[in-house]
Write a protein that holds these residues in place. Structure first.
Motif, PDB file in Angstrom:
ATOM      1  N   ARG A 160       2.456   5.312   7.360  1.00 50.48           N
ATOM      2  CA  ARG A 160       1.658   6.323   6.738  1.00 50.48           C
ATOM      3  C   ARG A 160       1.812   7.470   7.954  1.00 50.48           C
ATOM      4  O   ARG A 160       2.344   8.940   7.643  1.00 50.48           O
ATOM      5  CB  ARG A 160       0.585   5.962   6.243  1.00 50.48           C
ATOM      6  N   ASP A 161       1.453   7.131   9.073  1.00 48.64           N
ATOM      7  CA  ASP A 161       1.392   8.129  10.428  1.00 48.64           C
ATOM      8  C   ASP A 161       2.993   8.546  10.735  1.00 48.64           C
ATOM      9  O   ASP A 161       2.767   9.892  10.830  1.00 48.64           O
ATOM     10  CB  ASP A 161       1.028   7.369  11.659  1.00 48.64           C
ATOM     11  N   GLU A 187      -0.409   1.522   7.852  1.00 52.54           N
ATOM     12  CA  GLU A 187      -0.925   2.676   8.594  1.00 52.54           C
ATOM     13  C   GLU A 187      -0.017   3.189   9.472  1.00 52.54           C
ATOM     14  O   GLU A 187       0.260   4.553   9.581  1.00 52.54           O
ATOM     15  CB  GLU A 187      -2.226   2.330   9.317  1.00 52.54           C
ATOM     16  N   GLN A 188       0.732   2.550  10.393  1.00 49.67           N
ATOM     17  CA  GLN A 188       1.831   3.064  11.167  1.00 49.67           C
ATOM     18  C   GLN A 188       2.688   3.813  10.165  1.00 49.67           C
ATOM     19  O   GLN A 188       3.500   4.796  10.302  1.00 49.67           O
ATOM     20  CB  GLN A 188       2.616   1.685  11.729  1.00 49.67           C
ATOM     21  N   TRP A 235       0.853  -1.102  -0.033  1.00 42.57           N
ATOM     22  CA  TRP A 235       0.168  -0.153  -0.160  1.00 42.57           C
ATOM     23  C   TRP A 235       0.917   1.232  -0.080  1.00 42.57           C
ATOM     24  O   TRP A 235       1.946   1.326   0.739  1.00 42.57           O
ATOM     25  CB  TRP A 235      -0.737  -0.046   1.207  1.00 42.57           C
ATOM     26  N   ILE A 244       2.347   4.472   1.083  1.00 45.36           N
ATOM     27  CA  ILE A 244       2.444   5.265   2.358  1.00 45.36           C
ATOM     28  C   ILE A 244       3.126   6.792   2.116  1.00 45.36           C
ATOM     29  O   ILE A 244       3.140   7.681   3.051  1.00 45.36           O
ATOM     30  CB  ILE A 244       3.241   4.735   3.480  1.00 45.36           C
TER      31      ILE A 244
END
Length: 161
Positions: A153-154, A150-151, A21, A23
Motif C-alpha cells: 500500500r505504501d 502495508e508495504q 487485503w 492495497i
C-alpha cells in the motif's frame, strides 16, 4: 468489514474466492496491471498479489447489421480457410496435390455456407445484427497477503497513474 484471511485448505482445480487485503483500487484493468508491474519493478513479492474485477458486467457491443449477403460471405470465407487447411493436409497424402487443395477448398466453402446459413435462417429475423461479448468490471482491486499488505500500500501510494 474484516479482511479475508487466506484459506490454504482448498480443493485443487475448484474456483476459490480471492483472499488478502486491498492495497489499491483502479477504474481500469490497465491501471491495475500497471500498479502490479510497478510493484514487480520495485522488487515487491508480486506472487502475493491478486487483481480482482469487482462489479462485473457482461457487455455486448453491436458490430453491424447482419444480412444474408454478409452471412453467406462469412460462410464462404470461413469455409474456404477450413477447406484450405484440410486440403493442405490431404495434399501430403493424395496426388496430385493441387486437386486435393481444390477439392478441400470447394467442400470447405459448401460446409461454411451451410453451417452459417442454416442457423441464420432458423433465427427468422429475430437477431439481425452481429456483436461481440465482453466481461468487464466496474473497478479492479489489487489484493495482497496481509504480511506484506502495508508495504505494498505504501509503495502504491508513491505511484501516480
Amino acid at each position: 468489514m474484516q479482511p479475508q484471511q487466506p484459506n490454504r485448505a482448498t480443493t485443487p482445480g475448484l474456483p476459490t474466492p480471492p483472499s488478502g487485503w486491498p492495497i489499491g483500487s483502479y477504474p481500469t484493468y490497465a491501471q491495475a496491471q500497471k500498479a502490479v508491474d510497478y510493484l514487480s519493478d520495485e522488487g515487491f513479492p508480486v506472487q502475493n498479489v491478486t487483481i480482482v474485477g469487482v462489479d462485473l458486467m457482461q457487455v455486448e457491443r453491436v458490430t453491424g447489421r447482419l444480412t444474408w449477403g454478409r452471412v453467406l460471405a462469412q460462410g464462404v470465407a470461413g469455409g474456404a480457410m477450413l477447406g484450405l487447411f484440410i486440403g493442405l493436409i490431404a495434399s501430403f497424402v493424395l496426388t496430385p496435390a493441387s486437386t486435393a487443395l481444390l477439392v478441400g477448398v470447394a467442400f470447405g466453402i459448401v460446409f461454411g455456407v451451410v453451417s452459417s446459413a442454416v442457423p441464420y435462417a432458423m433465427m427468422r429475423g429475430q437477431r439481425d445484427f452481429a456483436s461481440t461479448m465482453q466481461l468487464v468490471a466496474g473497478r479492479y482491486d489489487v489484493l495482497c497477503e496481509p504480511t506484506t499488505a502495508e508495504q505494498g500500500r505504501d509503495m502504491l501510494a508513491r505511484l501516480s497513474l
